[in-house]
Scaffold this motif. Structure first.
Motif, PDB file in Angstrom:
ATOM      1  N   GLY A  27       0.809  -1.216   0.000  1.00 43.26           N
ATOM      2  CA  GLY A  27       0.000   0.000   0.000  1.00 43.26           C
ATOM      3  C   GLY A  27       0.840   1.262   0.000  1.00 43.26           C
ATOM      4  O   GLY A  27       0.588   2.199  -0.768  1.00 43.26           O
ATOM      5  N   ARG A  28       1.867   1.296   0.831  1.00 45.27           N
ATOM      6  CA  ARG A  28       2.722   2.479   0.888  1.00 45.27           C
ATOM      7  C   ARG A  28       3.493   2.648  -0.413  1.00 45.27           C
ATOM      8  O   ARG A  28       3.627   3.753  -0.922  1.00 45.27           O
ATOM      9  CB  ARG A  28       3.650   2.399   2.089  1.00 45.27           C
ATOM     10  N   HIS A  75       1.495   4.096  -3.321  1.00 36.54           N
ATOM     11  CA  HIS A  75       1.225   5.540  -3.220  1.00 36.54           C
ATOM     12  C   HIS A  75       2.520   6.352  -3.200  1.00 36.54           C
ATOM     13  O   HIS A  75       2.509   7.527  -2.824  1.00 36.54           O
ATOM     14  CB  HIS A  75       0.400   5.842  -1.964  1.00 36.54           C
ATOM     15  N   THR A 131       1.497   2.318   8.975  1.00 30.43           N
ATOM     16  CA  THR A 131       0.266   1.860   8.338  1.00 30.43           C
ATOM     17  C   THR A 131      -0.222   0.552   8.955  1.00 30.43           C
ATOM     18  O   THR A 131      -1.431   0.347   9.117  1.00 30.43           O
ATOM     19  CB  THR A 131       0.495   1.654   6.822  1.00 30.43           C
ATOM     20  N   ARG A 172      -7.331   3.342  13.097  1.00 33.02           N
ATOM     21  CA  ARG A 172      -6.778   4.400  12.232  1.00 33.02           C
ATOM     22  C   ARG A 172      -7.488   5.722  12.487  1.00 33.02           C
ATOM     23  O   ARG A 172      -6.851   6.760  12.641  1.00 33.02           O
ATOM     24  CB  ARG A 172      -6.928   4.031  10.748  1.00 33.02           C
ATOM     25  N   ALA A 179      -9.530   7.157   6.732  1.00 37.98           N
ATOM     26  CA  ALA A 179     -10.071   5.884   6.268  1.00 37.98           C
ATOM     27  C   ALA A 179     -11.083   6.201   5.173  1.00 37.98           C
ATOM     28  O   ALA A 179     -12.284   6.066   5.354  1.00 37.98           O
ATOM     29  CB  ALA A 179     -10.711   5.118   7.410  1.00 37.98           C
ATOM     30  N   GLN A 180     -10.542   6.629   4.036  1.00 40.81           N
ATOM     31  CA  GLN A 180     -11.409   6.981   2.914  1.00 40.81           C
ATOM     32  C   GLN A 180     -12.052   5.727   2.330  1.00 40.81           C
ATOM     33  O   GLN A 180     -11.535   4.615   2.475  1.00 40.81           O
ATOM     34  CB  GLN A 180     -10.604   7.718   1.848  1.00 40.81           C
ATOM     35  N   PHE A 235      -9.903   3.370   0.312  1.00 35.74           N
ATOM     36  CA  PHE A 235      -8.974   2.610   1.155  1.00 35.74           C
ATOM     37  C   PHE A 235      -9.700   1.480   1.872  1.00 35.74           C
ATOM     38  O   PHE A 235      -9.177   0.364   1.969  1.00 35.74           O
ATOM     39  CB  PHE A 235      -8.285   3.531   2.170  1.00 35.74           C
ATOM     40  N   ALA A 238      -8.589  -2.287   1.273  1.00 37.38           N
ATOM     41  CA  ALA A 238      -8.116  -3.027   2.451  1.00 37.38           C
ATOM     42  C   ALA A 238      -8.987  -4.256   2.697  1.00 37.38           C
ATOM     43  O   ALA A 238      -8.474  -5.338   3.013  1.00 37.38           O
ATOM     44  CB  ALA A 238      -8.118  -2.123   3.676  1.00 37.38           C
TER      45      ALA A 238
END
Length: 169
Positions: free
Chosen positions: A21-22, A25, A35, A81, A88-89, A92, A96
């Motif tokens: 994930g990191r 982005h 994260t 989070r 926590a859009q 995402f 996730a």
């Protein structure tokens, strides 16, 4: 102790999720613990809940156990989070949920397929030798690497109706 291998494997998959994930982005993958920590904490809680459920799945590598761990990891991780000030859009949450589902339930599905194949092979070998083969009395645990005494033939027959994830044929 039979819970430890599944817990370690799940934790590794959560860490892989955070690193991927990191990196996707273009953030520093080295900060993956920032994260991952909410999901690791939720993962531990998920294993605890799965172990304490009254009608719980009996094996930490079963699909039922994995489903409990997955749901608790996603929901708990998102809540942690938000409480810690992270976002926590919706995108995402969706990603996730899907990725952790594939990771946390997926390896258990593969293990179930392999256990089913091993059981069929063992049954075919026992039928050919009259049940006198060296593995005729105990089934091995492919995850922990040790015999599972609850997996003997009488228990398999008795558990068939109550544990659909553990095939007997």
């Amino acid at each position: 102790m039979r819970y430890v291998p599944a817990l370690i494997l799940d934790a590794l998959f959560v860490l892989v999720f955070a690193v991927i994930g990191r990196a996707s982005h273009e953030e520093d993958p080295g900060g993956f613990l920032i994260t991952a920590w909410p999901f690791i904490v939720a993962l531990l809680l998920g294993h605890l809940i799965a172990a304490l459920l009254p009608a719980r799945p009996r094996r930490p590598w079963s699909l039922g156990w994995g489903a409990v761990v997955w749901v608790v990891t996603v929901i708990g991780g998102m809540l942690l989070r938000i409480v810690s000030g992270e976002t926590a859009q919706t995108a995402f949450i969706i990603v996730a949920t899907l990725v952790l589902g594939v990771f946390l339930v997926g390896w258990r599905a593969v293990a179930a397929l392999l256990r089913g194949r091993a059981a069929r092979t063992r049954d075919e070998r026992d039928a050919a030798t009259g049940g006198a083969g060296p593995d005729a009395t105990a089934a091995g645990d492919p995850i922990a690497g040790e015999p599972d005494p609850s997996d003997s033939a009488p228990h398999r027959e008795a558990d068939a109706a109550s544990d659909p994830e553990h095939p007997t044929s």
